[in-house]
Design an enzyme around this catalytic site. Structure first.
Site, PDB file in Angstrom:
ATOM      1  CD1 TRP A  55       8.940  -2.568  -4.212  1.00 16.80           C
ATOM      2  CD2 TRP A  55      10.207  -3.424  -5.846  1.00 16.80           C
ATOM      3  NE1 TRP A  55      10.048  -3.116  -3.623  1.00 16.80           N
ATOM      4  CE2 TRP A  55      10.845  -3.654  -4.609  1.00 16.80           C
ATOM      5  CE3 TRP A  55      10.827  -3.868  -7.013  1.00 16.80           C
ATOM      6  CZ2 TRP A  55      12.075  -4.318  -4.508  1.00 16.80           C
ATOM      7  CZ3 TRP A  55      12.051  -4.518  -6.919  1.00 16.80           C
ATOM      8  CH2 TRP A  55      12.665  -4.741  -5.667  1.00 16.80           C
ATOM      9  CB  THR A  87       5.406   0.493  -2.863  1.00 14.61           C
ATOM     10  OG1 THR A  87       4.385  -0.468  -3.098  1.00 14.61           O
ATOM     11  CG2 THR A  87       6.436  -0.077  -1.929  1.00 14.61           C
ATOM     12  CB  ALA A  97      -4.763   0.757  11.779  1.00 13.66           C
ATOM     13  CG  PHE A 141       4.558  -9.139  -6.235  1.00 12.45           C
ATOM     14  CD1 PHE A 141       3.632  -8.147  -5.929  1.00 12.45           C
ATOM     15  CD2 PHE A 141       5.491  -9.481  -5.268  1.00 12.45           C
ATOM     16  CE1 PHE A 141       3.647  -7.514  -4.701  1.00 12.45           C
ATOM     17  CE2 PHE A 141       5.510  -8.853  -4.031  1.00 12.45           C
ATOM     18  CZ  PHE A 141       4.591  -7.873  -3.750  1.00 12.45           C
ATOM     19  CG  PHE A 195      -5.009  -2.740   9.730  1.00 13.93           C
ATOM     20  CD1 PHE A 195      -3.673  -3.152   9.739  1.00 13.93           C
ATOM     21  CD2 PHE A 195      -5.626  -2.533  10.955  1.00 13.93           C
ATOM     22  CE1 PHE A 195      -2.980  -3.354  10.933  1.00 13.93           C
ATOM     23  CE2 PHE A 195      -4.943  -2.730  12.154  1.00 13.93           C
ATOM     24  CZ  PHE A 195      -3.624  -3.134  12.137  1.00 13.93           C
ATOM     25  CE  LYS A 229      -2.315   0.424   3.618  1.00 14.24           C
ATOM     26  NZ  LYS A 229      -3.098  -0.140   4.703  1.00 14.24           N
ATOM     27  NE  ARG A 242      -0.785   4.873   8.655  1.00 18.08           N
ATOM     28  CZ  ARG A 242      -1.011   3.575   8.702  1.00 18.08           C
ATOM     29  NH1 ARG A 242      -1.364   3.013   9.838  1.00 18.08           N
ATOM     30  NH2 ARG A 242      -0.896   2.829   7.625  1.00 18.08           N
ATOM     31  CE  LYS A 280      17.833  -6.448   6.822  1.00 20.65           C
ATOM     32  NZ  LYS A 280      19.107  -7.133   6.670  1.00 20.65           N
TER      33      LYS A 280
END
Lengths: 553, 553
Positions: free
Chosen positions: B406, B70, B270, B378, B298, B68, B91, B102
Site C-alpha cells: 500500500w 492491494t 461470492a 498497517f 471473501f 486482499k 474481478r 464511498k
C-alpha cells in the site's frame, strides 16, 4: 441471409481512425471503441466550417415503409460523392425492439451505416448509461422515503418510474417495495423502455456537461404532501447521474458503407419526447463539415415540428433545407389502398394520397425552411404513378427527385444532392419556430394542432387546462410543447390517412419534462413499454460457428 | 481528496496498446476501448508460456479490512519488479454499490489498477450486457406465458427473477404484470443485483462462445405444472443471450499503477456464486505470462474453496501456490477486540485471533496447495504483534512476509514475491479438489461443512434432502456445491469469530444453477439485492469543472 445483411457483410469497413482523420477530427478528440467505432470529445473539435444543416423528414409513415434512414444515408453519401464535405447525424437504435421484430435501424441496401451488429446491440453503452442514471434516481427516491422522507414526498404522487432497454410488458405496471419494512414502502409504479426516459431526452438536448447536470437537477420526480414539486436536485442525485452519463454525452463516430463519417448519438422517443439525435452531435458535425444531414422521427407533423420547435429552438440551430421523403407505396396507402393491393398500379390512389405529401410541404414552409421531395424508388413503382407524385409536388412549387440509394448507394441520390445543396446555398431559408416562447402553454398546443395538424379545436378537460396554467404561472410557460399522438395520421386517429381537416385533438394528459425542457401533451394511447410478439425475433438470433451474429437482420 | 485518489490521479497511465505489446499480446487480439482499456480476443492469443497459477486469498474478513486486492496488485507488481513476467487477474467491480458506500474495488495506495473511474463505473459494458441477457430471458418467459404458454409453465414456480446493477431495495419483491390482459398475468417476482445473476456465473465459467451458449441453454427458469424443469433452451432464448454476451466474454486489459498488465473480467457474487474472475481471463493470462496472480472472494473458507472446487475443477486449472492475506488488526478482531479498540497494542488478542489464520492454512493444505502468509502491514502494527502472527505461522510450518505494498507498491512485496515464486516453482503442489464429482450432493455439502468449516453436522429438512436426491437422480449429482453463508465466520453465525468448531451448518434452501454448473446451498440470510444507506455516496458524487469525477473514492 437478407439482402441488407449480405451487402453489409460483403463490405469491408475502414478503420475508424481513418474515417476520423478524413473527417478532420483531431486525433486527440478520438477515443476508439474497438476498431470500427469511436467516441468523439466535442471540446477537442475546434470551431471551423459552420456547415449547412439539412433535415430529412417524411410523409406520415405507413406499414409500406418510407425509408427515411436509407434516404439520409444515401443523401450524405451522394453529397460526399459530389465533392461536398458532408457528415451524417442519426439516432442510436434501441436494443429492446431488436428482440421483437427482425431488423435494425441502420438503413438498408447500399445505404447503410456500420458496423450494424454493434450499433444495434450495445454500441458504445450510451443507452445502458441512461438506464443506470435513470434508475439511480429511482433508487434514491425510494431510499429517501425509506430512511425517513425528510422531503415529505407523497409516495402516491411519485411520477418517476424505472426503465430497461427491453420489450417487457410484464413490467409496465408493478407493485414494488413488498417483503416487509426492510424493503421500503409498497407502492404502485412500473418500467418504461429506456428511450422513453426523460434522461434520454436530456442527454440529447444538453449542450455540455454542466448543462447536462443542470437539466438532470431540474427533473421533477413527484410532489410533496402539500403538492410542491420535488426535483432530482432536491434528492442530490444530479451529480451522480451526470457522472454516469459523462461518456454517453460524447457523440459516436461510425461510417456509411461508402466510408463517409456518421455521428450516431442518442435516441429519444419521438412521441413523448422530441425524437432527434443529440444537440452535441449536430453541433460537432456542423463544426467539421460543410453539410450536415440529420433526420427526425416519424412524419414531418411530429418529427420535423419537434426538430424545429424543440431541438432547433433550444440549441439555436438554423436549418437550411428540408428533404421530404415519400414512396409511391405509402402514398397509395394514404390514398386508401390496402397493404395487400400495393403491387397493383393505381394512379388515382397515388394522386389522392399525395394530399398528405402536399400538406407536409405546406407545413414545412411555415417554418421558413425550403423543401425538396425525395421519392424513394421501389421496384414496382410505375412511371405513371411517379408522374402523379411529381405533378402533386410541382403544383406545390417543389422539386421532386427519384432516388435509388437502396439499390445504388450515393450514386442513386446525386440529383437529390445537387438540388439540396443548391437549396441550402440559395439563401432562401428564413427559419423561425412556429410559435414564440412566451405564448401560454395551452395556446402553444392549440397552435400546433390548428396550423400543423389542421385540427378544428383542442379538447382538454378543466384539470388539464388548470395544470397548464399552473405551469405557466410557475415559470415553465416559456417551454415548448411536445405532442404525443399517433404517427400515422395528422389527427389523433391512426385510421384518418391522407390530409384530414376539422378533426379534434383530444389532450388526455399533460406532463412536465422540466429537465428536457418541454411540456408533453399526451393525445391518445402512447405505449412507453412495448411487448414482444408471439414469435419474438430473439428465438432465431444466435452466434454461428464463426462467431458472427445471425438472425438479427 | 483521499490518498488513494491522489495517488491514482498523480500517476500517468500508459497507452493500453503499449501495455498489451509488453505483455506479448498480438496486436490483432487487442480491441481498444478508449486509450486505457482494451478487450482481448482470447482466440488470437496463442498457447505459449503455460504460467504458474497463484491464488491470493484471506482470513475471514472483518470491518478492519484485509486488503486482499492491494495484496494481489502488489504481488503482481513485485513479481514483475523481480524480472518475472506476471499477469494479474481480478474481478470487475459492481456499479450499484459505488453509490452506496464511498470507495471502489481497484486496490489502494500504491497498489492500484487504473483507470479507476472507468473500471468502477461502466467499464467496457460487461455487466450491462449480463443485465440485458438476464432480463431478455425474463421477458421471454412472461411473453411465452402471455401468448398461450405452450410449455405449460407454472407461473407460481418461475424462479428466474430480473436483475439491475443498482442497490435498490424497493425492487427486492414485486408484483408484476398488472394493468390488464395486455400486460400479461400478474405474479410475484423481484430483482437481484446483476452480480447475483446466474448469467454472470456462466460468463465466468464458460470456456468459449459455444460453451457459453450451451450453459445459457441449461439454465432452469422454473417448472411446468407437472413439475418438469423448464430451461432457457426450451424458450429458445440461449442464442440471443449469447449474442448479447459476445463482447462481454472477452477479457478486459488494464494496468497497475506500475504499468503491469491486469485482466479484469467478470464478477460473480461470492456467496450464491463462486466469486472468481472469468475462466477465459485466467486461461488467457496463463498463456501469456510465467506467473498469474488471481484472487477469490471473501475468506479462504468460501473464496478459496470455491476457487478450487468449482472454478479449477470445471476449467481444469491447477494452482501452484496460495497466498493467505492477514492483518494484525483483523486478527485482533478475530481475537475479540472491538473495532474502536484496534489502535491499542494487544498481543494476546493477536495470538488468540491467529487461530483463524492457522485454520485457513490447514484448510488450504487439504487441497494440496502450498501456502505462504502475507501480512499486510498497517501503520499502527507493533513489532510484538507482528511477532505473534509470525509465531503462529511458523508453528503451522508456513513462512510469513510483512508486506508494504500500500505504501511502497511492488517494492513493498518483493520478499513475498521471491517466496511465492520459490513455492510455485518448488513442485510441492499436489492439487486436488476436496471431494470427487461422483459424491452425492448432500455428501458434498457435508464434506465442505465438516472439513473446511469444522461443523459438527449439517442441518437440512427432509424437503431439502429430497430435492438434493432428486437432482442426483436427474443427472445433476456430478455438480460441485456452492455454499452461501456469512463470510465473517467459519460457521453460519457471523458473530462466531476465530476458529469455531462443533457448530451446526443449517441449509435453508437449495438452488440448482444448471447453467453455471453448481448447486447452491443457502445457509443463512443471503442478500441478493442490497439497499442504499441513509446517506448514499451518490449524494456527493459529481463532475468537477475539469470534467473529473469527484466523490466516488
Amino acid at each position: 441471409m437478407t439482402i441488407d445483411l449480405e451487402i453489409a457483410r460483403a463490405t469491408t469497413l475502414q478503420p475508424i481512425a481513418a474515417i476520423a482523420a478524413r473527417a478532420g477530427i483531431p486525433e486527440a478528440a478520438v477515443e476508439p471503441y474497438g476498431r470500427l467505432k469511436a467516441k468523439i470529445a466535442p471540446e477537442a473539435v475546434a470551431a471551423g466550417r459552420d456547415g449547412r444543416l439539412i433535415l430529412v423528414t417524411a410523409i406520415n409513415p405507413t406499414p409500406a415503409g418510407e425509408g427515411k434512414t436509407t434516404m439520409s444515408v444515401g443523401l450524405a453519401d451522394a453529397l460526399n460523392l459530389t465533392g461536398r464535405r458532408t457528415m451524417l447525424c442519426l439516432r442510436e437504435p434501441s436494443l429492446g425492439p431488436c428482440f421483437g421484430q427482425k431488423g435494425g435501424a441502420t438503413g438498408g441496401g447500399h445505404a447503410q451505416i456500420g458496423p450494424m451488429d454493434d450499433i444495434n446491440l450495445h454500441f458504445t453503452g450510451d443507452f445502458h448509461a441512461v438506464t443506470a442514471a435513470h434508475n439511480l434516481l429511482a433508487a434514491m427516491i425510494d431510499n429517501h422515503v425509506h430512511w425517513g422522507n425528510a422531503l415529505d414526498i407523497d409516495v402516491r404522487r411519485i411520477s418517476w418510474r424505472r426503465v430497461l432497454d427491453m420489450n417487457d410488458r410484464a413490467l409496465r405496471q408493478t407493485v414494488q417495495g413488498l417483503g416487509g419494512p426492510g424493503s421500503g414502502f409498497p407502492r404502485e409504479s412500473g418500467f418504461d423502455i429506456t428511450v422513453a426516459s426523460e434522461v434520454m431526452a436530456i442527454l440529447c438536448l444538453a449542450g455540455d456537461p454542466a448543462d447536462l447536470q443542470d437539466r438532470l437537477g431540474r427533473i421533477v420526480i413527484g410532489q410533496t404532501r402539500d403538492r410542491r414539486p420535488v426535483t432530482a436536485r432536491d434528492l442530490k442525485a444530479d451529480g451522480a447521474m451526470a457522472v454516469l452519463l459523462k461518456d454517453a454525452l460524447r457523440p459516436n463516430l461510425v461510417q456509411t458503407l461508402a466510408g463517409n463519417p456518421a455521428l450516431v448519438h442518442g435516441g429519444p422517443f419521438a412521441n413523448i419526447a422530441h425524437g432527434c439525435n443529440s444537440v452535441i452531435a449536430t453541433r460537432t458535425a456542423l463544426r467539421l463539415a460543410d453539410y450536415v444531414v440529420t433526420e427526425a422521427g416519424f412524419g414531418a407533423d411530429l418529427g420535423a415540428e419537434k426538430f424545429f420547435d424543440i431541438k432547433c429552438r433550444q440549441a439555436g440551430l438554423v436549418p437550411d433545407a428540408a428533404v421530404l421523403v415519400a414512396t409511391v407505396r405509402a402514398l397509395k396507402m394514404n390514398g386508401g389502398v390496402a397493404r395487400a393491393d400495393l403491387a397493383r398500379e393505381d394512379v388515382a390512389a397515388v394522386t389522392r394520397g399525395a394530399a398528405n405529401l402536399v400538406r407536409h410541404i405546406e407545413n414545412l414552409r411555415l417554418f421558413g425552411v425550403p423543401v425538396v421531395v425525395a421519392l424513394n424508388h421501389f421496384g414496382g413503382d410505375s412511371e405513371a404513378e411517379i408522374a402523379a407524385v411529381r405533378a402533386a409536388a410541382t403544383a406545390a412549387w417543389v422539386d421532386l427527385h427519384v432516388c435509388r440509394q437502396w439499390a445504388e448507394g450515393g450514386a442513386g441520390a446525386v440529383d437529390l444532392a445537387e438540388a439540396v445543396a443548391a437549396l441550402a446555398e440559395g439563401g432562401s431559408a428564413r427559419f423561425a419556430p412556429l410559435y414564440p416562447d412566451d405564448l401560454p402553454l395551452f395556446d402553444k398546443i392549440e397552435t400546433v394542432a390548428r396550423r400543423i395538424y389542421r385540427a378544428e379545436r383542442v379538447e382538454a378537460g378543466p384539470a388539464i387546462r388548470r395544470q397548464l396554467a399552473a405551469w405557466d404561472a410557475a415559470g415553465h410557460g416559456h417551454l415548448p410543447v411536445c405532442i404525443a399522438k399517433t404517427q400515422y395520421s395528422f389527427s389523433a386517429d391512426p385510421a384518418l390517412l391522407g390530409a384530414p381537416e376539422g378533426h379534434v385533438l383530444p389532450v388526455r394528459e399533460v406532463r412536465l419534462a422540466a429537465g428536457a425542457g418541454f411540456v408533453v401533451a399526451v393525445c391518445g394511447d402512447i405505449m412507453t413499454m412495448p411487448g414482444l410478439p408471439r414469435q419474438p425475433a430473439a428465438e432465431a438470433i444466435h452466434l454461428d460457428p464463426d462467431g458472427l451474429v445471425q438472425g438479427l437482420f
